[in-house]
Design an enzyme around this catalytic site. Sequence first.
Site, PDB file in Angstrom:
ATOM      1  N   LYS A 114      33.407  -4.178 -29.508  1.00 16.98           N
ATOM      2  CA  LYS A 114      34.836  -4.275 -29.852  1.00 16.98           C
ATOM      3  C   LYS A 114      35.126  -5.379 -30.850  1.00 16.98           C
ATOM      4  O   LYS A 114      36.075  -5.293 -31.622  1.00 16.98           O
ATOM      5  CB  LYS A 114      35.678  -4.501 -28.586  1.00 16.98           C
ATOM      6  CG  LYS A 114      35.851  -3.236 -27.768  1.00 16.98           C
ATOM      7  CD  LYS A 114      36.958  -3.387 -26.748  1.00 16.98           C
ATOM      8  CE  LYS A 114      37.194  -2.097 -25.990  1.00 16.98           C
ATOM      9  NZ  LYS A 114      38.155  -2.227 -24.918  1.00 16.98           N
ATOM     10  N   LYS A 196      29.669   7.907 -27.786  1.00 14.72           N
ATOM     11  CA  LYS A 196      30.623   8.343 -26.761  1.00 14.72           C
ATOM     12  C   LYS A 196      32.000   8.674 -27.364  1.00 14.72           C
ATOM     13  O   LYS A 196      32.395   8.091 -28.381  1.00 14.72           O
ATOM     14  CB  LYS A 196      30.757   7.294 -25.656  1.00 14.72           C
ATOM     15  CG  LYS A 196      31.477   6.056 -26.072  1.00 14.72           C
ATOM     16  CD  LYS A 196      31.896   5.215 -24.874  1.00 14.72           C
ATOM     17  CE  LYS A 196      32.712   4.061 -25.433  1.00 14.72           C
ATOM     18  NZ  LYS A 196      33.405   3.216 -24.548  1.00 14.72           N
ATOM     19  N   LYS A 199      38.761   6.424 -27.386  1.00 19.32           N
ATOM     20  CA  LYS A 199      40.176   6.494 -27.748  1.00 19.32           C
ATOM     21  C   LYS A 199      40.467   5.701 -29.016  1.00 19.32           C
ATOM     22  O   LYS A 199      41.502   5.865 -29.627  1.00 19.32           O
ATOM     23  CB  LYS A 199      41.087   6.112 -26.589  1.00 19.32           C
ATOM     24  CG  LYS A 199      40.817   4.828 -25.869  1.00 19.32           C
ATOM     25  CD  LYS A 199      41.750   4.716 -24.637  1.00 19.32           C
ATOM     26  CE  LYS A 199      41.284   3.658 -23.661  1.00 19.32           C
ATOM     27  NZ  LYS A 199      41.996   3.634 -22.420  1.00 19.32           N
TER      28      LYS A 199
HETATM   29  P1  TYM Z   1      39.061   2.349 -20.216  1.00 23.05           P
HETATM   30  O1  TYM Z   1      40.545   2.305 -20.183  1.00 23.05           O
HETATM   31  O2  TYM Z   1      38.391   2.088 -21.521  1.00 23.05           O
HETATM   32  O3  TYM Z   1      38.538   3.735 -19.691  1.00 23.05           O
HETATM   33  C1  TYM Z   1      39.000   4.306 -18.483  1.00 23.05           C
HETATM   34  C2  TYM Z   1      37.879   5.039 -17.777  1.00 23.05           C
HETATM   35  O4  TYM Z   1      37.390   6.092 -18.604  1.00 23.05           O
HETATM   36  C3  TYM Z   1      35.972   6.022 -18.672  1.00 23.05           C
HETATM   37  N1  TYM Z   1      35.538   6.534 -19.984  1.00 23.05           N
HETATM   38  C4  TYM Z   1      34.677   7.542 -20.141  1.00 23.05           C
HETATM   39  N2  TYM Z   1      34.015   8.319 -19.250  1.00 23.05           N
HETATM   40  C5  TYM Z   1      33.219   9.282 -19.753  1.00 23.05           C
HETATM   41  N3  TYM Z   1      33.058   9.508 -21.081  1.00 23.05           N
HETATM   42  C6  TYM Z   1      33.688   8.752 -22.008  1.00 23.05           C
HETATM   43  N4  TYM Z   1      33.514   8.987 -23.305  1.00 23.05           N
HETATM   44  C7  TYM Z   1      34.541   7.716 -21.543  1.00 23.05           C
HETATM   45  N5  TYM Z   1      35.325   6.798 -22.170  1.00 23.05           N
HETATM   46  C8  TYM Z   1      35.919   6.094 -21.197  1.00 23.05           C
HETATM   47  C9  TYM Z   1      35.669   4.531 -18.514  1.00 23.05           C
HETATM   48  O5  TYM Z   1      34.339   4.306 -18.126  1.00 23.05           O
HETATM   49  C10 TYM Z   1      36.673   4.140 -17.476  1.00 23.05           C
HETATM   50  O6  TYM Z   1      36.198   4.416 -16.176  1.00 23.05           O
HETATM   51  N6  TYM Z   1      37.898  -2.094 -18.269  1.00 23.05           N
HETATM   52  C11 TYM Z   1      38.265  -0.743 -17.948  1.00 23.05           C
HETATM   53  C12 TYM Z   1      39.528  -0.674 -17.122  1.00 23.05           C
HETATM   54  C13 TYM Z   1      39.531  -1.522 -15.914  1.00 23.05           C
HETATM   55  C14 TYM Z   1      38.919  -1.205 -14.669  1.00 23.05           C
HETATM   56  C15 TYM Z   1      39.225  -2.286 -13.814  1.00 23.05           C
HETATM   57  C16 TYM Z   1      38.140  -0.123 -14.235  1.00 23.05           C
HETATM   58  C17 TYM Z   1      40.163  -2.727 -15.764  1.00 23.05           C
HETATM   59  N7  TYM Z   1      39.974  -3.180 -14.509  1.00 23.05           N
HETATM   60  C18 TYM Z   1      38.750  -2.319 -12.485  1.00 23.05           C
HETATM   61  C19 TYM Z   1      37.680  -0.153 -12.915  1.00 23.05           C
HETATM   62  C20 TYM Z   1      37.970  -1.227 -12.061  1.00 23.05           C
HETATM   63  C21 TYM Z   1      38.508   0.016 -19.243  1.00 23.05           C
HETATM   64  O7  TYM Z   1      38.776  -0.559 -20.267  1.00 23.05           O
HETATM   65  O8  TYM Z   1      38.468   1.382 -19.113  1.00 23.05           O
END
Ligand code: TYM
Length: 328
Positions: A114, A196, A199
């Site tokens: 990032k 991957k 977004k």
């Molecule tokens: P975030 O918002 O980037 O993504 C949310 C969830 O989507 C999953 N994900 C994917 N899974 C499969 N294929 C993909 N291409 C893909 N892109 C994203 C991510 O693995 C995630 O599960 N830091 C985290 C949010 C967070 C969190 C937490 C999660 C903050 N605190 C506590 C669990 C527990 C994040 O930025 O996810």
Amino acid sequence: MSKKKIFSGVQPSGNLHIGNYLGAISQWVDMQDEFESIFCVVDYHAITVEQDPEELKKKIIEIAKIYLASGIDREKSVIFQQSSIQEHTEFAWVLNCTTARMSDLNKMTQFKDKSGDNQENVSVGLFDYPVLMAADIILYDTEVVPVGDDQLQHVELARDLARRFNSRFGDVLVIPEARIRKEGARIMGLDDPTKKMSKSASSEANFIALTDDPAVAKKKIMKATTDSGAEVKYDPEEKPGVSNLLVIESLLTKTSIEDLEKKYEGKMYGDFKKGVAEAVEKFLINFQEKYNAITDEEVRKILDDGAKKIKPIAERVMGDVKKKIGVR
Ligand code: TYM
């Protein structure tokens, strides 16, 4: 026996896509009967990069609507907004000082991705974000964290921080573990199936947003990069494009990959993509119908009720932590 606890969340930034849905949210839906479930809209994570305040406000509501439209049942699961419970940031500070090390955060691959070449100029929050995520998780005695594979390293850090805290101050924190899907933990970009789906991708052709017009989404699948050869076969090494589309259709239609391989035996890539595109279109039409039926007011109430319900857990854990470190 009491149910095990799960906690997970999504950032209210960018366009949520079917990778987020298939890797994370749909997994939560499948788990919510078996587990005591808490799902968070992690707004304080989103501000680690610049956000437009008006947009952020809308996105928070949008993410909660996406949880509900995906099938998260407010009667079974708690849905809330991270910034409503101040113990998240308070606990992150304590973890920053007591257990997290610069060397832990320097290892985080997502920070490297990032921040890119701009490491000196990104916010301190972006660097420290995995500690806030650890606080999110540990604050509710979480045992299982269902996420996509890109979050595995962060959940492992949460595990390490909880363990270190316990060994220094005595056993108070529950040690969490990650849960990722066997297939679907990493949905790949449609325009480049070696990376991957993201977004923040520069091209809209990379992802299917959950808010995409179903007809547009269908076209995106028809244009998705496939591989050389003609056989529709699951082989992520040799056929990353075909395999990614197979996983998408398999999870959306709850059909096994083997059954899909049979369905497309002897068929051309064009027919295969048409099948996947139809599955995506059908899913989006159904999803968006549910999404559009939920009002902003309903969502606001669900988020506020959710926070009220779980605030006592956060207060208890934070209270124990304060005693252990000697401030109370
Ligand atoms: P975030 O918002 O980037 O993504 C949310 C969830 O989507 C999953 N994900 C994917 N899974 C499969 N294929 C993909 N291409 C893909 N892109 C994203 C991510 O693995 C995630 O599960 N830091 C985290 C949010 C967070 C969190 C937490 C999660 C903050 N605190 C506590 C669990 C527990 C994040 O930025 O996810």
